[in-house]
Motif scaffolding. Structure first.
Motif, mmCIF file in Angstrom:
data_model
loop_
_atom_site.group_PDB
_atom_site.id
_atom_site.type_symbol
_atom_site.label_atom_id
_atom_site.label_comp_id
_atom_site.label_asym_id
_atom_site.label_seq_id
_atom_site.Cartn_x
_atom_site.Cartn_y
_atom_site.Cartn_z
ATOM 1 N N GLN A 252 40.947 37.452 47.032
ATOM 2 C CA GLN A 252 41.907 37.837 45.988
ATOM 3 C C GLN A 252 41.235 37.903 44.624
ATOM 4 N N ASP A 253 40.334 36.954 44.330
ATOM 5 C CA ASP A 253 39.624 36.965 43.045
ATOM 6 C C ASP A 253 38.780 38.224 42.898
ATOM 7 N N ALA A 254 38.100 38.627 43.966
ATOM 8 C CA ALA A 254 37.295 39.850 43.928
ATOM 9 C C ALA A 254 38.187 41.064 43.692
ATOM 10 N N TYR A 255 39.322 41.092 44.365
ATOM 11 C CA TYR A 255 40.276 42.188 44.187
ATOM 12 C C TYR A 255 40.782 42.229 42.742
ATOM 13 N N LEU A 256 41.190 41.086 42.205
ATOM 14 C CA LEU A 256 41.726 41.039 40.841
ATOM 15 C C LEU A 256 40.685 41.437 39.807
ATOM 16 N N ASP A 257 39.415 41.164 40.081
ATOM 17 C CA ASP A 257 38.341 41.572 39.186
ATOM 18 C C ASP A 257 38.260 43.100 39.122
ATOM 19 N N GLU B 264 40.774 28.794 50.633
ATOM 20 C CA GLU B 264 39.561 29.083 49.876
ATOM 21 C C GLU B 264 39.039 30.487 50.190
ATOM 22 N N LYS C 298 41.349 33.002 48.585
ATOM 23 C CA LYS C 298 41.201 32.989 47.128
ATOM 24 C C LYS C 298 39.989 33.808 46.694
ATOM 25 N N LYS C 299 38.880 33.684 47.415
ATOM 26 C CA LYS C 299 37.685 34.472 47.080
ATOM 27 C C LYS C 299 37.980 35.968 47.181
#
Length: 175
Positions: free
Chosen positions: A158-163, A152, A155-156
């Protein structure tokens, strides 16, 4: 120099011929001097192996995030390692490298634009030991069994990076 390698097991005697040929710096035994990175990104029930590396007398190619670094990784991802050195040291390509290289290969992005995308995110260093000569200068110190970061938390991050990556890609496309 103190280096770390994360695995599922203790590795007292590393093998430079184990692993993928098409990794960032080609075939080799990969380590990092970034202790915090190692422990943060270790998977569940991982083993962090610690080594001492003596660079004296070795030919080492050192890269920074640059077009030369990008081109070397691009070539290695297509299994065309062109360097004849004992070790390669430089930034770890971010997790979108396959997507970025695929976009570049398709002709959608120029190398300079792809490099701009690869500059996003934190910069961590990796070292690939590529020859037996260099391997002889790597001494096992110890290993630690660790639990690693939860999926978890990663994932947070990685999600910030992908944004950020998606926003930058859109800027490039709009130019």
């Amino acid at each position: 120099m103190i280096l770390y390698h994360t695995s599922e097991k203790e590795i007292i005697n590393p093998d430079i011929h184990y692993g993928r040929k098409n990794a960032d710096f080609g075939w080799g035994f990969y380590l990092t001097p970034d202790r915090d990175f190692t422990y943060r990104w270790a998977g569940q029930n991982a083993v962090v192996n610690q080594y001492e590396f003596d660079k004296n007398g070795l030919s080492i190619q050192e890269f920074t995030r640059s077009i030369e670094w990008f081109q070397y990784i691009f070539d290695n991802r297509r299994t065309k390692d062109t360097l004849m050195v004992d070790a390669v040291m430089g930034p770890i390509a971010n997790d979108t490298i396959f997507d970025t290289l695929g976009i570049l290969s398709s002709g959608y992005l120029e190398p300079e634009a792809a490099l701009k995308l690869l500059m996003i995110g934190p910069e961590y260093t990796q070292i690939a030991i590529k020859t037996e000569k260099a391997l002889k200068q790597l001494r096992f110190i110890k290993s630690d069994k660790i639990e690693g970061v939860t999926g978890e938390a990663l994932k947070k991050e990685q999600d910030a990076y992908l944004d950020v990556f998606a926003r930058e890609l859109n800027k490039i496309v709009d130019e």
